[in-house]
Design a protein around this motif. Structure first.
Motif, mmCIF file in Angstrom:
data_model
loop_
_atom_site.group_PDB
_atom_site.id
_atom_site.type_symbol
_atom_site.label_atom_id
_atom_site.label_comp_id
_atom_site.label_asym_id
_atom_site.label_seq_id
_atom_site.Cartn_x
_atom_site.Cartn_y
_atom_site.Cartn_z
ATOM 1 N N GLU A 40 0.828 -1.214 0.000
ATOM 2 C CA GLU A 40 0.000 0.000 0.000
ATOM 3 C C GLU A 40 0.860 1.260 0.000
ATOM 4 O OE1 GLU A 40 -2.367 -0.498 3.464
ATOM 5 O OE2 GLU A 40 -3.691 -2.002 2.563
ATOM 6 N N ARG A 41 1.860 1.285 0.871
ATOM 7 C CA ARG A 41 2.682 2.496 1.019
ATOM 8 C C ARG A 41 3.534 2.781 -0.228
ATOM 9 N NH1 ARG A 41 4.029 3.885 6.452
ATOM 10 N NH2 ARG A 41 5.315 5.538 5.539
ATOM 11 N N LEU A 42 3.965 1.723 -0.907
ATOM 12 C CA LEU A 42 4.832 1.904 -2.072
ATOM 13 C C LEU A 42 4.106 1.658 -3.387
ATOM 14 C CD1 LEU A 42 8.090 0.239 -0.705
ATOM 15 C CD2 LEU A 42 7.718 2.676 -1.160
ATOM 16 N N ASP A 43 2.777 1.497 -3.296
ATOM 17 C CA ASP A 43 1.946 1.324 -4.487
ATOM 18 C C ASP A 43 2.507 0.229 -5.389
ATOM 19 O OD1 ASP A 43 -0.184 1.790 -6.189
ATOM 20 O OD2 ASP A 43 0.858 3.365 -7.316
ATOM 21 N N SER A 44 2.731 -0.926 -4.784
ATOM 22 C CA SER A 44 3.320 -2.041 -5.517
ATOM 23 C C SER A 44 2.328 -3.188 -5.593
ATOM 24 C CB SER A 44 4.597 -2.517 -4.812
ATOM 25 O OG SER A 44 5.114 -3.671 -5.432
ATOM 26 N N GLU A 45 2.296 -3.845 -6.748
ATOM 27 C CA GLU A 45 1.382 -4.970 -6.922
ATOM 28 C C GLU A 45 1.948 -6.267 -6.355
ATOM 29 O OE1 GLU A 45 0.357 -5.324 -10.993
ATOM 30 O OE2 GLU A 45 -0.685 -3.392 -11.093
ATOM 31 N N ARG A 46 3.264 -6.302 -6.134
ATOM 32 C CA ARG A 46 3.849 -7.556 -5.674
ATOM 33 C C ARG A 46 4.932 -7.316 -4.637
ATOM 34 N NH1 ARG A 46 7.604 -12.032 -8.768
ATOM 35 N NH2 ARG A 46 7.372 -13.663 -7.213
ATOM 36 N N VAL A 47 4.793 -7.997 -3.508
ATOM 37 C CA VAL A 47 5.838 -8.042 -2.484
ATOM 38 C C VAL A 47 6.147 -9.508 -2.226
ATOM 39 C CG1 VAL A 47 6.487 -7.461 -0.124
ATOM 40 C CG2 VAL A 47 5.023 -5.882 -1.428
ATOM 41 N N ARG A 48 7.363 -9.888 -2.438
ATOM 42 C CA ARG A 48 7.754 -11.279 -2.182
ATOM 43 C C ARG A 48 7.785 -11.549 -0.677
ATOM 44 N NH1 ARG A 48 11.137 -13.869 -6.409
ATOM 45 N NH2 ARG A 48 11.173 -12.478 -8.215
ATOM 46 N N ILE A 49 7.357 -12.730 -0.290
ATOM 47 C CA ILE A 49 7.487 -13.179 1.094
ATOM 48 C C ILE A 49 8.271 -14.481 1.077
ATOM 49 C CG2 ILE A 49 6.299 -13.896 3.190
ATOM 50 C CD1 ILE A 49 3.900 -12.250 2.339
ATOM 51 N N ALA A 50 9.302 -14.563 1.906
ATOM 52 C CA ALA A 50 10.142 -15.760 1.920
ATOM 53 C C ALA A 50 10.659 -16.034 3.322
ATOM 54 C CB ALA A 50 11.326 -15.589 0.963
ATOM 55 N N HIS A 51 10.851 -17.311 3.628
ATOM 56 C CA HIS A 51 11.566 -17.690 4.846
ATOM 57 C C HIS A 51 13.058 -17.386 4.658
ATOM 58 C CE1 HIS A 51 7.990 -20.306 5.258
ATOM 59 N NE2 HIS A 51 8.213 -20.210 6.558
#
Length: 272
Positions: free
Chosen positions: A237-248
């Motif tokens: 939301e803050r960076l207006d991005s459609e994709r944020v990767r989540i990883a261990h």
């Protein structure tokens, strides 16, 4: 080519022609290869240590990569030399290949290494030459910003990744330490009193680093999937991005960061 500290999805690596060499962890006297051998799920809570990729493994990986490139050359992007001996071993091995292998000290860790490797691999697929690919890997790694929140600094102190004075300050005051990678090493950036404030600090530091938006954003964690998901939602939301990767975090980094660690890694856009 890169190493397992980069946390790149194996399928994505295969699609881009990225070869990944494993870092090692040593637990109960047994040396295990990250992402190859079965590593205990509770590795972050154990008295375990880490080891660099071996020269033999690197040599085999470089030969495989050279064969895949039909002799055009290989760029190896590795975890910071300030955090692992892998780059030093890689540079020594690269000297055996008459300039066909160029090695990059990313001076960072985790997905920041991954983003640099992915950018380089995409450039290679698009036809960039060896020097161009190496330059893209370097500039992406240099632009990246990696910030971490750890529950305590004991794990980093025990592994020699942060100084004893910093560790004492962070733990003695019951603070939640916020760390950042600077010039290849981890430094204490802020001390805040609650976890929620530490997570808010990670978000603020990331947004401040991206005045023109972000090319890549990632959230990594050690056994904290809920916090990671919340961070990813807020950052999107803050960076207006459609994709944020989540990883261990893989075992080789989880051992040093400890349970409850979370990190935000971003590659800022540059002004047009």
């Amino acid at each position: 080519m890169t190493d397992t500290s980069a946390n790149i999805d194996p399928l994505e690596a295969e699609q881009l022609g990225l070869i990944i060499v494993p870092l090692h962890v040593v637990v109960d006297g047994e040396e295990l290869r990250e992402d190859v051998d079965e590593v205990p799920d509770d590795i972050a809570t154990r008295q375990a240590t880490t080891a660099a990729a071996s020269p033999g493994e690197l040599q085999v990986a470089y030969r495989r990569a050279l064969a895949a490139s039909e002799g055009s050359g290989v760029v190896g992007i590795h975890i910071s030399s300030g955090l692992s001996a892998t780059y030093i071993a890689a540079k020594q091995v690269a000297g055996q290949f008459d300039g066909q292998v160029r090695v990059v000290d990313s001076k960072t860790a985790g997905l920041a290494v991954g983003f640099a490797a992915l950018a380089a691999a995409r450039a290679a697929q698009a036809g960039a030459d060896l020097d161009e690919v190496r330059k893209i890997a370097l500039t992406t790694a240099e632009r990246s910003k990696a910030t971490f929140m750890v529950d305590r600094l004991d794990h980093l102190r025990r592994g020699g990744r942060i100084g004893p004075i910093t560790s004492f300050v962070g733990n003695a005051l019951s603070m939640k330490p916020v760390l950042e990678v600077h010039n290849g090493k981890l430094f204490l950036a802020h001390k805040v009193r609650t976890q929620s404030k530490a997570l808010a600090k990670l978000i603020d530091m990331t947004v401040e680093a991206c005045p023109h938006g972000a090319l890549d954003i990632g959230v990594q964690h050690v056994d904290s999937p809920g916090q990671a998901a919340d961070l990813a939602t807020t950052l999107a939301e803050r960076l207006d991005s459609e994709r944020v990767r989540i990883a261990h975090f893989g075992p080789s980094l989880a051992i040093h960061l400890g349970p409850g660690a979370v990190a935000v890694i971003v590659v800022p856009k540059v002004a047009e």
